[in-house]
Scaffold this motif. Structure first.
Motif, mmCIF file in Angstrom:
data_model
loop_
_atom_site.group_PDB
_atom_site.id
_atom_site.type_symbol
_atom_site.label_atom_id
_atom_site.label_comp_id
_atom_site.label_asym_id
_atom_site.label_seq_id
_atom_site.Cartn_x
_atom_site.Cartn_y
_atom_site.Cartn_z
ATOM 1 N N GLU A 106 0.829 -1.205 0.000
ATOM 2 C CA GLU A 106 0.000 0.000 0.000
ATOM 3 C C GLU A 106 0.869 1.263 0.000
ATOM 4 N N ILE A 107 2.074 1.144 0.487
ATOM 5 C CA ILE A 107 3.014 2.269 0.492
ATOM 6 C C ILE A 107 3.747 2.377 -0.841
ATOM 7 N N THR A 108 4.206 1.245 -1.381
ATOM 8 C CA THR A 108 5.067 1.288 -2.567
ATOM 9 C C THR A 108 4.332 1.257 -3.905
ATOM 10 N N ASP A 109 3.152 0.636 -3.971
ATOM 11 C CA ASP A 109 2.463 0.511 -5.258
ATOM 12 C C ASP A 109 2.139 1.852 -5.921
ATOM 13 N N PRO A 110 1.676 2.872 -5.183
ATOM 14 C CA PRO A 110 1.428 4.159 -5.862
ATOM 15 C C PRO A 110 2.692 4.742 -6.502
ATOM 16 N N LEU A 111 3.835 4.546 -5.852
ATOM 17 C CA LEU A 111 5.095 5.032 -6.418
ATOM 18 C C LEU A 111 5.448 4.262 -7.681
ATOM 19 N N GLU A 112 5.254 2.942 -7.675
ATOM 20 C CA GLU A 112 5.524 2.137 -8.869
ATOM 21 C C GLU A 112 4.740 2.669 -10.066
ATOM 22 N N GLY A 113 3.453 2.882 -9.851
ATOM 23 C CA GLY A 113 2.609 3.383 -10.934
ATOM 24 C C GLY A 113 3.074 4.728 -11.454
ATOM 25 N N LEU A 114 3.431 5.614 -10.544
ATOM 26 C CA LEU A 114 3.898 6.944 -10.937
ATOM 27 C C LEU A 114 5.209 6.856 -11.717
ATOM 28 N N LEU A 115 6.124 6.027 -11.266
ATOM 29 C CA LEU A 115 7.401 5.876 -11.964
ATOM 30 C C LEU A 115 7.194 5.362 -13.392
ATOM 31 N N CYS A 116 6.321 4.375 -13.547
ATOM 32 C CA CYS A 116 6.079 3.827 -14.880
ATOM 33 C C CYS A 116 5.366 4.836 -15.771
ATOM 34 N N GLU A 117 4.508 5.636 -15.176
ATOM 35 C CA GLU A 117 3.856 6.712 -15.925
ATOM 36 C C GLU A 117 4.900 7.710 -16.439
ATOM 37 N N LYS A 118 5.859 8.044 -15.602
ATOM 38 C CA LYS A 118 6.919 8.980 -16.003
ATOM 39 C C LYS A 118 7.804 8.363 -17.086
ATOM 40 N N MET A 119 8.031 7.047 -17.008
ATOM 41 C CA MET A 119 8.784 6.374 -18.063
ATOM 42 C C MET A 119 8.021 6.450 -19.387
ATOM 43 N N ALA A 120 6.716 6.208 -19.335
ATOM 44 C CA ALA A 120 5.878 6.246 -20.539
ATOM 45 C C ALA A 120 5.869 7.634 -21.168
ATOM 46 N N GLN A 121 5.971 8.655 -20.324
ATOM 47 C CA GLN A 121 5.994 10.031 -20.815
ATOM 48 C C GLN A 121 7.385 10.446 -21.308
ATOM 49 N N GLY A 122 8.368 9.577 -21.150
ATOM 50 C CA GLY A 122 9.727 9.893 -21.556
ATOM 51 C C GLY A 122 10.439 10.828 -20.587
ATOM 52 N N LYS A 123 9.936 10.953 -19.378
ATOM 53 C CA LYS A 123 10.524 11.849 -18.382
ATOM 54 C C LYS A 123 11.469 11.140 -17.425
ATOM 55 N N LEU A 124 11.561 9.834 -17.546
ATOM 56 C CA LEU A 124 12.392 9.054 -16.637
ATOM 57 C C LEU A 124 12.930 7.839 -17.371
ATOM 58 N N LEU A 125 14.227 7.609 -17.273
ATOM 59 C CA LEU A 125 14.848 6.441 -17.899
ATOM 60 C C LEU A 125 14.673 5.210 -17.015
ATOM 61 N N GLN A 126 14.691 4.046 -17.642
ATOM 62 C CA GLN A 126 14.538 2.787 -16.919
ATOM 63 C C GLN A 126 15.541 2.673 -15.778
ATOM 64 N N LYS A 127 16.804 2.937 -16.044
ATOM 65 C CA LYS A 127 17.826 2.769 -15.015
ATOM 66 C C LYS A 127 17.551 3.643 -13.798
ATOM 67 N N ASP A 128 17.034 4.840 -14.026
ATOM 68 C CA ASP A 128 16.725 5.752 -12.924
ATOM 69 C C ASP A 128 15.483 5.288 -12.161
ATOM 70 N N ALA A 129 14.472 4.835 -12.895
ATOM 71 C CA ALA A 129 13.251 4.344 -12.251
ATOM 72 C C ALA A 129 13.559 3.132 -11.379
ATOM 73 N N ILE A 130 14.402 2.241 -11.865
ATOM 74 C CA ILE A 130 14.774 1.050 -11.087
ATOM 75 C C ILE A 130 15.522 1.451 -9.825
ATOM 76 N N GLN A 131 16.434 2.354 -9.957
ATOM 77 C CA GLN A 131 17.188 2.821 -8.785
ATOM 78 C C GLN A 131 16.241 3.424 -7.741
ATOM 79 N N ILE A 132 15.286 4.198 -8.193
ATOM 80 C CA ILE A 132 14.332 4.842 -7.283
ATOM 81 C C ILE A 132 13.450 3.811 -6.581
ATOM 82 N N ILE A 133 12.895 2.859 -7.331
ATOM 83 C CA ILE A 133 11.974 1.902 -6.704
ATOM 84 C C ILE A 133 12.726 0.970 -5.763
#
Length: 159
Positions: A112-139
């Motif tokens: 319940e704490i981490t799932d909203p962040l996962e969704g947001l990170l993937c949304e930012k990846m889809a928008q081209g605002k975040l690279l995979q390597k950075d999203a993985i490091q963050i999650i």
């Protein structure tokens, strides 16, 4: 959004003492170091990352619960199974794999704490605002430091 941060903080505090004996609050780095999809069914996002369909069978799920209990002393199998999910440490939407090196039993108060962040990170990846390597490091940081999730969420939201 402020209410989400307060709720996260309360959940983190309430998890800390109970979880020590019963369930993991984050993936164990030896049992679940993370793994990327190497047999993609498609490629996603502007970066064209590998994407694997969800495919974790019942035996594999049971094995992850058993490994965390037997090797780390948790008691997940004595708890209500409906309160858990098998989590992909590196989420599938970020190019994670279904390999056991990427799976761990995640308790509902943790996801319940981490799932909203996962969704947001993937949304930012889809928008081209975040690279995979950075999203993985963050999650990975978030799943290993639950108390930091509200601040991480706020930073990612501003991207």
């Amino acid at each position: 959004m402020k209410n989400l941060f307060v709720l996260c903080a309360i959940l983190v505090v309430s998890l800390s003492s109970f979880a020590q004996d019963n369930y993991p609050v984050g993936p164990d780095q030896n049992l679940t170091p993370g793994a990327l999809c190497n047999r993609p069914t498609e490629h996603r996002y502007p970066e064209q990352i590998n994407y694997c369909e969800r495919n974790v069978d019942t035996q594999t799920k049971k094995g992850r619960f058993a490994a965390y209990d037997q090797q780390l002393g948790f008691h997940t199998r004595q708890m209500n199974r409906q309160d858990f999910k098998i989590d992909h440490y590196i989420p599938l939407c970020m190019g994670g794999s279904n390999d056991i090196k990427n799976l761990w039993p995640q308790y509902k108060e943790v996801y319940e704490i981490t799932d909203p962040l996962e969704g947001l990170l993937c949304e930012k990846m889809a928008q081209g605002k975040l690279l995979q390597k950075d999203a993985i490091q963050i999650i990975m940081r978030a799943k290993n430091n639950l108390s930091e999730v509200p601040a991480i969420f706020a930073r990612v939201q501003d991207l």
